[in-house]
Scaffold this motif. Structure first.
Motif, PDB file in Angstrom:
ATOM      1  N   ILE A  91       0.768  -1.364   0.035  1.00 53.62           N
ATOM      2  CA  ILE A  91       0.033  -0.014  -0.108  1.00 53.62           C
ATOM      3  C   ILE A  91       0.937   1.264  -0.030  1.00 53.62           C
ATOM      4  CG2 ILE A  91      -1.641   1.343   1.321  1.00 53.62           C
ATOM      5  CD1 ILE A  91      -3.011  -1.290   2.301  1.00 53.62           C
ATOM      6  N   ALA A  92       1.863   1.223   0.854  1.00 58.46           N
ATOM      7  CA  ALA A  92       2.798   2.475   1.044  1.00 58.46           C
ATOM      8  C   ALA A  92       3.532   2.617  -0.262  1.00 58.46           C
ATOM      9  CB  ALA A  92       3.767   2.326   2.261  1.00 58.46           C
ATOM     10  N   ARG A  93       4.169   1.740  -0.762  1.00 55.90           N
ATOM     11  CA  ARG A  93       4.905   1.717  -2.162  1.00 55.90           C
ATOM     12  C   ARG A  93       4.183   2.009  -3.294  1.00 55.90           C
ATOM     13  NH1 ARG A  93       9.799   2.752   0.426  1.00 55.90           N
ATOM     14  NH2 ARG A  93      10.166   3.293  -1.797  1.00 55.90           N
ATOM     15  N   GLY A  94       2.874   1.498  -3.312  1.00 52.60           N
ATOM     16  CA  GLY A  94       2.028   1.269  -4.490  1.00 52.60           C
ATOM     17  C   GLY A  94       1.672   2.643  -4.939  1.00 52.60           C
ATOM     18  N   ILE A  95       1.115   3.553  -3.820  1.00 51.74           N
ATOM     19  CA  ILE A  95       0.877   5.089  -4.399  1.00 51.74           C
ATOM     20  C   ILE A  95       1.974   5.870  -4.631  1.00 51.74           C
ATOM     21  CG2 ILE A  95      -1.324   4.542  -2.765  1.00 51.74           C
ATOM     22  CD1 ILE A  95       0.009   6.387  -0.803  1.00 51.74           C
ATOM     23  N   VAL A  96       3.234   5.559  -4.501  1.00 58.21           N
ATOM     24  CA  VAL A  96       4.410   6.525  -4.587  1.00 58.21           C
ATOM     25  C   VAL A  96       4.384   7.087  -6.026  1.00 58.21           C
ATOM     26  CG1 VAL A  96       6.822   6.843  -4.220  1.00 58.21           C
ATOM     27  CG2 VAL A  96       5.501   5.912  -2.442  1.00 58.21           C
ATOM     28  N   PRO A  97       4.510   6.213  -7.091  1.00 57.54           N
ATOM     29  CA  PRO A  97       4.770   6.566  -8.321  1.00 57.54           C
ATOM     30  C   PRO A  97       3.686   7.705  -8.944  1.00 57.54           C
ATOM     31  CG  PRO A  97       5.102   4.302  -8.278  1.00 57.54           C
ATOM     32  CD  PRO A  97       4.352   4.562  -7.116  1.00 57.54           C
ATOM     33  N   ALA A  98       2.481   7.552  -8.732  1.00 60.45           N
ATOM     34  CA  ALA A  98       1.547   8.294  -9.252  1.00 60.45           C
ATOM     35  C   ALA A  98       1.510   9.565  -8.598  1.00 60.45           C
ATOM     36  CB  ALA A  98       0.157   7.788  -8.990  1.00 60.45           C
ATOM     37  N   LEU A  99       1.993   9.676  -7.257  1.00 62.13           N
ATOM     38  CA  LEU A  99       1.886  11.066  -6.409  1.00 62.13           C
ATOM     39  C   LEU A  99       3.242  11.773  -6.738  1.00 62.13           C
ATOM     40  CD1 LEU A  99       1.073   9.877  -2.476  1.00 62.13           C
ATOM     41  CD2 LEU A  99      -0.472  11.275  -4.310  1.00 62.13           C
ATOM     42  N   VAL A 100       4.391  11.048  -6.824  1.00 63.41           N
ATOM     43  CA  VAL A 100       5.595  11.617  -7.396  1.00 63.41           C
ATOM     44  C   VAL A 100       5.645  12.290  -8.643  1.00 63.41           C
ATOM     45  CG1 VAL A 100       8.089  11.690  -8.064  1.00 63.41           C
ATOM     46  CG2 VAL A 100       6.982  10.402  -5.856  1.00 63.41           C
ATOM     47  N   SER A 101       4.696  11.611  -9.711  1.00 61.64           N
ATOM     48  CA  SER A 101       4.565  12.079 -10.941  1.00 61.64           C
ATOM     49  C   SER A 101       3.718  13.398 -10.821  1.00 61.64           C
ATOM     50  CB  SER A 101       3.838  11.297 -11.702  1.00 61.64           C
ATOM     51  OG  SER A 101       4.747  10.007 -12.043  1.00 61.64           O
ATOM     52  N   LEU A 102       2.745  13.491  -9.984  1.00 68.57           N
ATOM     53  CA  LEU A 102       1.930  14.579  -9.977  1.00 68.57           C
ATOM     54  C   LEU A 102       2.321  15.788  -9.116  1.00 68.57           C
ATOM     55  CD1 LEU A 102      -1.602  12.829  -8.712  1.00 68.57           C
ATOM     56  CD2 LEU A 102      -0.944  13.982 -10.832  1.00 68.57           C
ATOM     57  N   TRP A 103       3.273  15.421  -8.249  1.00 67.17           N
ATOM     58  CA  TRP A 103       4.056  16.483  -7.572  1.00 67.17           C
ATOM     59  C   TRP A 103       5.200  17.163  -8.447  1.00 67.17           C
ATOM     60  CZ3 TRP A 103       0.602  16.381  -4.653  1.00 67.17           C
ATOM     61  CH2 TRP A 103       0.321  15.874  -3.517  1.00 67.17           C
ATOM     62  N   CYS A 153       4.917  10.431   2.568  1.00 71.05           N
ATOM     63  CA  CYS A 153       6.349  11.044   3.048  1.00 71.05           C
ATOM     64  C   CYS A 153       7.242  10.379   1.967  1.00 71.05           C
ATOM     65  CB  CYS A 153       6.666  10.417   4.466  1.00 71.05           C
ATOM     66  SG  CYS A 153       5.991  11.056   5.590  1.00 71.05           S
ATOM     67  N   ILE A 154       7.229   9.259   1.491  1.00 75.33           N
ATOM     68  CA  ILE A 154       8.158   8.809   0.378  1.00 75.33           C
ATOM     69  C   ILE A 154       7.957   9.642  -0.677  1.00 75.33           C
ATOM     70  CG2 ILE A 154       8.648   6.906  -1.204  1.00 75.33           C
ATOM     71  CD1 ILE A 154       7.421   4.913   0.989  1.00 75.33           C
ATOM     72  N   SER A 155       6.850  10.070  -1.262  1.00 75.29           N
ATOM     73  CA  SER A 155       6.591  10.837  -2.399  1.00 75.29           C
ATOM     74  C   SER A 155       7.309  12.076  -2.246  1.00 75.29           C
ATOM     75  CB  SER A 155       4.966  10.773  -2.611  1.00 75.29           C
ATOM     76  OG  SER A 155       4.379  11.561  -1.844  1.00 75.29           O
ATOM     77  N   ILE A 156       6.969  12.675  -1.006  1.00 74.51           N
ATOM     78  CA  ILE A 156       7.566  14.023  -0.654  1.00 74.51           C
ATOM     79  C   ILE A 156       9.037  14.006  -0.718  1.00 74.51           C
ATOM     80  CG2 ILE A 156       7.654  15.916   0.833  1.00 74.51           C
ATOM     81  CD1 ILE A 156       4.887  15.789  -0.355  1.00 74.51           C
ATOM     82  N   TYR A 157       9.495  13.281   0.047  1.00 71.07           N
ATOM     83  CA  TYR A 157      11.230  13.073  -0.221  1.00 71.07           C
ATOM     84  C   TYR A 157      11.606  12.924  -1.500  1.00 71.07           C
ATOM     85  CZ  TYR A 157      12.009   8.026   1.135  1.00 71.07           C
ATOM     86  OH  TYR A 157      11.970   6.784   0.954  1.00 71.07           O
ATOM     87  N   SER A 158      11.004  11.994  -2.101  1.00 66.95           N
ATOM     88  CA  SER A 158      11.461  11.592  -3.470  1.00 66.95           C
ATOM     89  C   SER A 158      11.672  12.777  -4.363  1.00 66.95           C
ATOM     90  CB  SER A 158      10.476  10.519  -4.173  1.00 66.95           C
ATOM     91  OG  SER A 158      10.531   9.197  -3.414  1.00 66.95           O
ATOM     92  N   VAL A 159      10.529  13.692  -4.430  1.00 66.19           N
ATOM     93  CA  VAL A 159      10.654  15.054  -5.114  1.00 66.19           C
ATOM     94  C   VAL A 159      11.595  15.955  -4.537  1.00 66.19           C
ATOM     95  CG1 VAL A 159       9.153  16.830  -5.874  1.00 66.19           C
ATOM     96  CG2 VAL A 159       8.179  14.646  -5.886  1.00 66.19           C
ATOM     97  N   VAL A 160      11.570  16.189  -3.198  1.00 62.92           N
ATOM     98  CA  VAL A 160      12.316  17.135  -2.601  1.00 62.92           C
ATOM     99  C   VAL A 160      13.951  16.820  -3.006  1.00 62.92           C
ATOM    100  CG1 VAL A 160      13.556  17.862  -0.291  1.00 62.92           C
ATOM    101  CG2 VAL A 160      11.032  17.753  -0.601  1.00 62.92           C
ATOM    102  N   ASP A 161      14.178  15.433  -2.845  1.00 63.48           N
ATOM    103  CA  ASP A 161      15.642  15.000  -3.144  1.00 63.48           C
ATOM    104  C   ASP A 161      15.806  15.147  -4.644  1.00 63.48           C
ATOM    105  OD1 ASP A 161      16.465  14.529  -0.640  1.00 63.48           O
ATOM    106  OD2 ASP A 161      15.918  12.682  -0.467  1.00 63.48           O
ATOM    107  N   GLY A 162      14.919  14.916  -5.554  1.00 64.59           N
ATOM    108  CA  GLY A 162      15.075  15.040  -6.861  1.00 64.59           C
ATOM    109  C   GLY A 162      15.460  16.603  -7.255  1.00 64.59           C
ATOM    110  N   ILE A 163      14.817  17.616  -6.756  1.00 62.91           N
ATOM    111  CA  ILE A 163      15.091  18.947  -6.882  1.00 62.91           C
ATOM    112  C   ILE A 163      16.354  19.267  -6.412  1.00 62.91           C
ATOM    113  CG2 ILE A 163      14.401  21.263  -6.525  1.00 62.91           C
ATOM    114  CD1 ILE A 163      11.433  20.313  -6.419  1.00 62.91           C
ATOM    115  N   GLY A 164      16.565  19.062  -4.817  1.00 60.51           N
ATOM    116  CA  GLY A 164      17.737  19.374  -4.261  1.00 60.51           C
ATOM    117  C   GLY A 164      19.069  18.709  -4.864  1.00 60.51           C
ATOM    118  N   VAL A 165      19.131  17.589  -5.534  1.00 57.62           N
ATOM    119  CA  VAL A 165      20.123  17.028  -6.119  1.00 57.62           C
ATOM    120  C   VAL A 165      20.639  17.608  -7.299  1.00 57.62           C
ATOM    121  CG1 VAL A 165      19.071  15.001  -7.419  1.00 57.62           C
ATOM    122  CG2 VAL A 165      21.461  14.864  -6.604  1.00 57.62           C
TER     123      VAL A 165
END
Length: 279
Positions: A91-103, A153-165
């Motif tokens: 459940i936790a991992r399954g929602i991440v790709p769509a959320l990250v794509s939206l963010w 939380c996974i989706s947020i830090y994924s986007v944050v780190d994507g921008i930051g790096v």
């Protein structure tokens, strides 16, 4: 997306599955998560002493990522208190790709083509199929809420780190500081578990530290890939870690149904191919 970048992300997914298997088989998962965090702090501390500082504008993202990672560990620990790993994790991992794509679409203007979204959908379905029996048995409200919170939380830090790096000017330095600041997570767990840490066998310490090194390596590969590929696509490919974890569980831990897991692996492989060819 080049084949090289795809293979880097898939390797990261495999390593991510390995350290999650280490946590899954631990008698005390909270303590093991703390040791995994510590396993990132130690090499991170050495690297920040040897590497140049990342660009100043990236530090706000490093700090924000640290805060969100703290929330991730908290949510994950609570989710495991209320539900089994085989239910919470997909459940936790399954929602991440769509959320990250939206963010990513809202924040950095990354718009994925329809083919890539189709691949993301297939990966999400494969994630759920890999643990379908456990999910069908029911999910408690608390477990569901904390699992969704973990995914958020996974989706947020994924986007944050994507921008930051991308702003850092030095992927290695950004990676090192992110790992070193796991110090706060390791310290928090250490304070909470101080009564039991002194009695832990040396083998458990070694396994936890090794898990941290594997986790750090996996995320370093993902950070590198985020320099060259859309954040949503990277996230979707990374979540194939779920099927790697399921296959590890089947082969080594004798868990689950091989036919269902093979079907999930095929779906996710098709999803990976669609994403790789689309972006």
């Amino acid at each position: 997306m080049t084949l090289f970048v795809v293979l880097i992300i898939l390797l990261a997914a495999l390593l991510h599955a390995v350290w999650n298997a280490i946590v899954k088989t631990a008698a005390d998962r909270t303590t093991m998560l703390g040791l995994v965090a510590l396993g990132q702090v130690l090499p991170g501390a050495l690297m920040v002493m040897l590497l140049p500082l990342p660009n100043p504008e990236s530090f706000v993202y490093i700090l924000l990522s640290t805060v969100v990672h703290f929330g991730y560990y908290f949510m994950l620990g609570k989710a495991y208190q209320h539900g089994d790993l085989s239910v919470v994790y997909p459940i936790a991992r399954g929602i991440v790709p769509a959320l990250v794509s939206l963010w990513a679409m809202v924040l950095v203007g990354e718009v994925l083509p329809f083919q890539a979204w189709t691949g993301i959908a297939l990966i999400a379905v494969g994630i759920q199929l890999s643990s379908w029996k456990a999910l069908r048995s029911g999910v408690g409200r608390s477990a569901l809420m904390f699992a969704l919170g973990t995914g958020f939380c996974i989706s947020i830090y994924s986007v944050v780190d994507g921008i930051g790096v991308r702003l850092s000017g030095n992927t290695l330095s950004y990676w090192a500081w992110g790992a070193f600041l796991h110090l706060f997570i390791a310290g928090f767990v250490g304070v909470r578990k101080r009564a039991t840490l002194k009695d832990l066998p040396a083998k458990v310490w070694m396994i936890g530290i090794l898990g941290g090194l594997v986790s750090m390596t996996a995320y370093g590969l993902v950070l590198y890939a985020k320099n060259f590929a859309p954040l949503g696509a990277v996230s979707a490919l990374r979540e194939t870690s779920v099927i790697f974890a399921a296959l590890i569980g089947f082969v080594f831990l004798k868990e689950g149904n091989w036919a269902r897991r093979l079907g999930a692996a095929v779906l996710m492989a098709v999803g990976v191919a669609l994403i790789g060819l689309a972006v």
